[in-house]
Design a protein around this motif. Structure first.
Motif, PDB file in Angstrom:
ATOM      1  N   UNK A  93       0.833  -1.203   0.000  1.00 41.22           N
ATOM      2  CA  UNK A  93       0.000   0.000   0.000  1.00 41.22           C
ATOM      3  C   UNK A  93       0.867   1.251   0.000  1.00 41.22           C
ATOM      4  N   UNK A  94       1.989   1.189   0.701  1.00 39.85           N
ATOM      5  CA  UNK A  94       2.904   2.331   0.722  1.00 39.85           C
ATOM      6  C   UNK A  94       3.453   2.598  -0.681  1.00 39.85           C
ATOM      7  N   UNK A  95       3.907   1.548  -1.345  1.00 41.38           N
ATOM      8  CA  UNK A  95       4.440   1.702  -2.706  1.00 41.38           C
ATOM      9  C   UNK A  95       3.390   2.306  -3.627  1.00 41.38           C
ATOM     10  N   UNK A  96       2.182   1.775  -3.539  1.00 40.54           N
ATOM     11  CA  UNK A  96       1.109   2.271  -4.407  1.00 40.54           C
ATOM     12  C   UNK A  96       0.819   3.742  -4.150  1.00 40.54           C
ATOM     13  N   UNK A  97       0.756   4.113  -2.869  1.00 41.13           N
ATOM     14  CA  UNK A  97       0.459   5.500  -2.524  1.00 41.13           C
ATOM     15  C   UNK A  97       1.535   6.435  -3.049  1.00 41.13           C
TER      16      UNK A  97
END
Length: 277
Positions: free
Chosen positions: A16-20
């Motif tokens: 989720x961090x990468x996507x954000x």
């Protein structure tokens, strides 16, 4: 307008961090260069001093490639694999290569000679983490979040909505469907299958199930995709399926929970969108 991302141990999904981080980066770039209308990867490259060429580099090599020589970047787009320069796949490939430029550790590795030139086969088929990041960047760049949300929330979800978005933004159905899982107005799961086996699947964060019945070993038989591979039946309209047909870890009282599945088919591929009303 660059980002540093964290590594993940999952070869299929970005964290989720990468996507954000990647989504915010791509949104900033899209809005900066094209506050409205269709995004042009070529114009972004030109404005950043990145040269590029479309050429015939054989059908069994890369879709796109970015290299850095003497601190200068050049993008190659292989029209032998992408038909011509103006296909949605060529646009996506160009945006993917821009991802290797704008994402910090991709660009720095190229500049420092720590990584060979990124030779890419795009379209969410690679298990390489850097390629997954660049694919996700491309979908975010070409399908800006604020604009997609504005389009989505004007209407109730249907399979046709994804089709309409892909045409409006000149992106593939696959890229558009995956982007919809992140920012659309309805929880969905997207499953790509090839010759009866699941290649990958992504779902919205609020989709009720996270795991497929047989994992990646095979497409479940009693599904639209399953019948396409076993019976060569390829309906163009949505079909009703049940939770027990597609998903693992279904409680006894939810086995007949109703979902809908609709697919796009191409040769030995099927891309399924699954949702419930």
């Amino acid at each position: 307008m660059t980002v540093k991302t964290q590594a993940t141990n999952n070869s299929d999904f970005l964290s989720d961090y990468d996507k954000l981080m990647i989504s915010e980066l791509a949104e900033e770039i899209s809005n900066s260069y094209f506050p409205e209308g269709i995004i042009s990867p070529e114009k972004i490259a030109i404005d950043n001093g990145i040269t590029f060429s479309y050429g015939n580099y054989s059908t069994d090599s890369f879709d796109g490639l970015i290299e850095c020589l003497n601190n200068e970047f050049h993008i190659y787009i292989n029209i032998d694999r992408l038909s011509h320069a103006h296909t949605v796949r060529a646009r996506f490939t160009f945006a993917h290569e821009l991802g290797h430029y704008f994402i910090d550790h991709h660009r720095n590795a190229l500049k420092q000679g720590l990584s060979p030139s990124h030779s890419s086969k795009t379209g969410f088929v690679s298990k390489n983490f850097a390629e997954r990041e660049a694919d996700f960047f491309a979908s975010c760049l070409l399908l800006p979040e604020a604009r997609i949300k504005a389009d989505c929330f004007k209407r109730k979800f249907t399979f046709e909505l994804i089709d309409e978005l892909s045409k409006k933004y000149q992106t593939s159905f696959t890229a558009t469907a995956l982007r919809f899982t992140s920012i659309g107005n309805h929880p969905v799961m997207v499953v790509l299958s090839y010759k009866g086996a699941v290649k990958w699947y992504w779902s919205s964060h609020d989709f009720p199930y996270k795991f497929l019945l047989h994992g990646k070993t095979k497409v479940p038989d009693d599904t639209v995709a399953g019948e396409y591979f076993s019976k060569q039946r390829s309906p163009a309209t949505r079909q009703q399926v049940f939770a027990m047909d597609w998903f693992k870890n279904v409680w006894d009282d939810s086995t007949n929970r109703k979902f809908y599945e609709q697919c796009k088919f191409h040769q030995n591929y099927a891309i399924s969108v699954i949702w419930e009303d």
